[in-house]
Every structure is written in C-alpha cells, then in structure tokens.
Scaffold this active site. Structure first.
Site, PDB file in Angstrom:
ATOM      1  N   ASP A 132       0.832  -1.205   0.000  1.00  0.00           N
ATOM      2  CA  ASP A 132       0.000   0.000   0.000  1.00  0.00           C
ATOM      3  C   ASP A 132       0.876   1.269   0.000  1.00  0.00           C
ATOM      4  O   ASP A 132       1.918   1.304   0.672  1.00  0.00           O
ATOM      5  CB  ASP A 132      -0.858  -0.059   1.275  1.00  0.00           C
ATOM      6  CG  ASP A 132      -1.962   0.972   1.314  1.00  0.00           C
ATOM      7  OD1 ASP A 132      -2.460   1.351   0.244  1.00  0.00           O
ATOM      8  OD2 ASP A 132      -2.330   1.389   2.437  1.00  0.00           O
ATOM      9  N   HIS A 172      -7.299   9.682   5.414  1.00  0.00           N
ATOM     10  CA  HIS A 172      -6.744   8.645   6.290  1.00  0.00           C
ATOM     11  C   HIS A 172      -6.878   9.048   7.751  1.00  0.00           C
ATOM     12  O   HIS A 172      -6.860  10.236   8.073  1.00  0.00           O
ATOM     13  CB  HIS A 172      -5.255   8.438   5.980  1.00  0.00           C
ATOM     14  CG  HIS A 172      -4.996   7.916   4.600  1.00  0.00           C
ATOM     15  ND1 HIS A 172      -4.477   8.694   3.598  1.00  0.00           N
ATOM     16  CD2 HIS A 172      -5.210   6.699   4.055  1.00  0.00           C
ATOM     17  CE1 HIS A 172      -4.357   7.960   2.487  1.00  0.00           C
ATOM     18  NE2 HIS A 172      -4.802   6.752   2.734  1.00  0.00           N
TER      19      HIS A 172
END
Ligand code: 13P
Length: 281
Positions: A82, A178
């Site tokens: 990721d 996030h």
C-alpha cells in the site's frame, strides 16, 4: 485456495456489486485475526502494508509472513503493498511475492504521477502482479504524520490517467481521508459517479475508518470495489487489549496475543458484512 491477484478479486466484485476489504496489518496477530474473519465468512480479502509502516514492521519479515498466510488460507487472499513511494521497496515487495503494489504519486504533478505510475505498472507486470494508482489526493497521511489536504479527483483527469497508465485499480479522492475523521466526512458521490463512468478499472476508497455503513454501500453501488481499512484495525486491537487488561483477562503473554487477534478479527468481520463480500469467495 492459493494466494490470488487483486485484479481477479476486484473483477468479480465489480460484476457482482460488492467491495473487497483491504486490511492493513502490522504483525502476525493482525494477520491471524483478519484471516479468521475471512475463513468464517467465506470472503475474499486483501491484506496490505504501507511503505510508511515499514519502520515498525520490516518488509523482509512481515512480507513473507503475509504471503505465507495468504497461501495457507482456504479463501482467496491477495497481498498488497500500500502507498508505495520508492521503486526499491516496491521491487522488494514484488520479490517477496506480493500480488499487487500501489504507487502513490498523488502529491506529484499530473504528468509525473502518470509517468511514474505507468513505469511501476510495467515493473509489477514483470512479476505477474497488479498495480494501483491514485488520482486527486486523499486527505491525511497513512501514518498520521502529515495533515495532507484533500484534493478531489477530477473525473476528466482520472480518465486521462487511466488511459496513460492502464492501472488495475484506481484510488479516488472524494472527501475521504486517512485516520480518524474529526467529523463525519461528506463524500462527493457525484464525483465518484462521474469518475466510474469514464474509468473501466475498479475504483478504490482509501480512508475507510469512520465512514458510515450507508456511505460505504452507496460508494459500492457507484463503483468502489476495494476499500482500505487501517486505523480502525489498529484502534480495535488496542481497545481489545485494553479491555482485556481492565477485565483482568490477561494473566500472561498468550492472553495478550489472543486479545490482539480478537480485535483484528471483530473489526474485519464487521467490515466484511458491510462490504457485502461474505460468502463471495
Ligand atoms: P484509514 O486509516 O482511514 O482506515 O485509511 C486506510 C487506508 O486508506 C490505507 O491506505
């Protein structure tokens, strides 16, 4: 079921109208907890680690563990790198056997992001692996170290980016960020809908922690087929351990180990149900 490719999982998710959870892990207990939920619900899943987390979990240690766990699972599991930032670490993940990598060039000018993503896509293909890119900029940062502003995806740019890179999955910025949201996000479903119309690849929703179940479902109906969950896993593991201490369930190390697995398991279980991927393996 062997270790699988992300693109195979996402193609089926797109056809059948659900999303695959992409769960960030930092240690063996989190891997075990996520895969326990996957086995129990008969779901496909992706386990992932971001480049910024490697200072805590070295890739040469956690990477082989993730690949082995996916191979061991009786459900289809892909292993994803990721928010790759450097070619060196992306190549290392591919050498270890990750079946997909993300190149995060969202902070770069458009042309540079497209050129670098296309190059990583070419490198991933050498390993038979997939590549995810990002267009626009998801807010926050993967490890909470930066407060990056949200820059919503332009559907026209997404179409151009996809044409230039041929990525297997495309992360979009639609008001998502996030980390824990200070207030519930107001997602730009209009942007998502327009982007899905001009990009053939499955779209990816980052910043899954704190998004409401109905918003997840709406995103899935509009073209999101991979959803990244990180902070929720870490928080849930920590809370599970804290609760076990408070209720005096932890008498020794292995009770701590069990509480960690339980936190990751419950978090994955809840998201799998919301994403509609239970019984889709
Ligand atoms: P969260 O930490 O908000 O769940 O975001 C995860 C993510 O998008 C990882 O790429």
């Amino acid at each position: 079921m062997p270790l699988v490719k992300m693109s195979d999982l996402l193609a089926k998710a797109k056809t059948d109208g659900y999303a695959v959870g992409s769960f960030s892990v930092a240690n063996m207990e989190m891997v075990l907890g996520v895969l326990k939920a996957v086995e129990e619900t008969k779901s496909p899943a992706i386990i992932q680690i971001a480049e910024v987390r490697l200072n805590h979990s070295p890739l040469e240690l956690i990477g082989p563990l993730m690949v082995a766990a996916a191979k061991n699972s009786s459900m289809p599991v892909a292993v994803h790198f990721d928010h790759g930032k450097t070619e060196e670490k992306i190549r290392q993940a591919l050498e270890i056997g990750f079946t997909s990598v993300m190149f995060d060039g969202s902070h770069l000018p458009f042309e540079e992001n497209a050129a670098k993503t296309a190059e990583i896509k070419r490198i991933a293909a050498e390993y038979g692996a997939d590549c995810e890119g990002e267009i626009g900029c998801v807010g926050g940062s993967e490890d909470g170290s930066e407060d990056i502003a949200i820059n919503c995806t332009s559907p026209a740019q997404a179409a151009e980016f996809y044409a230039k890179t041929g990525v297997d999955a495309l992360a979009v910025a639609i008001g998502n960020a996030h980390g824990n949201y200070k207030q519930a996000p107001k997602l730009r479903f209009d942007i998502l809908e327009q982007t899905a119309k001009c990009v053939d690849a499955p779209l990816v929703l980052h910043g899954g922690t704190g998004i409401l179940p109905d918003d997840f479902r709406k995103c899935i109906s509009l073209g999101i087929h991979k959803i990244n969950i990180a902070t929720a896993t870490f928080d849930r593991v920590e809370q599970s351990v804290r609760a076990a201490y408070e209720s005096e369930k932890i008498k020794g190390y292995y009770d701590l180990h069990t509480a960690e697995i339980e936190g990751a398991y419950k978090n994955a279980l809840e998201h799998i149900e919301i994403f509609g991927c239970a019984n889709k393996a």
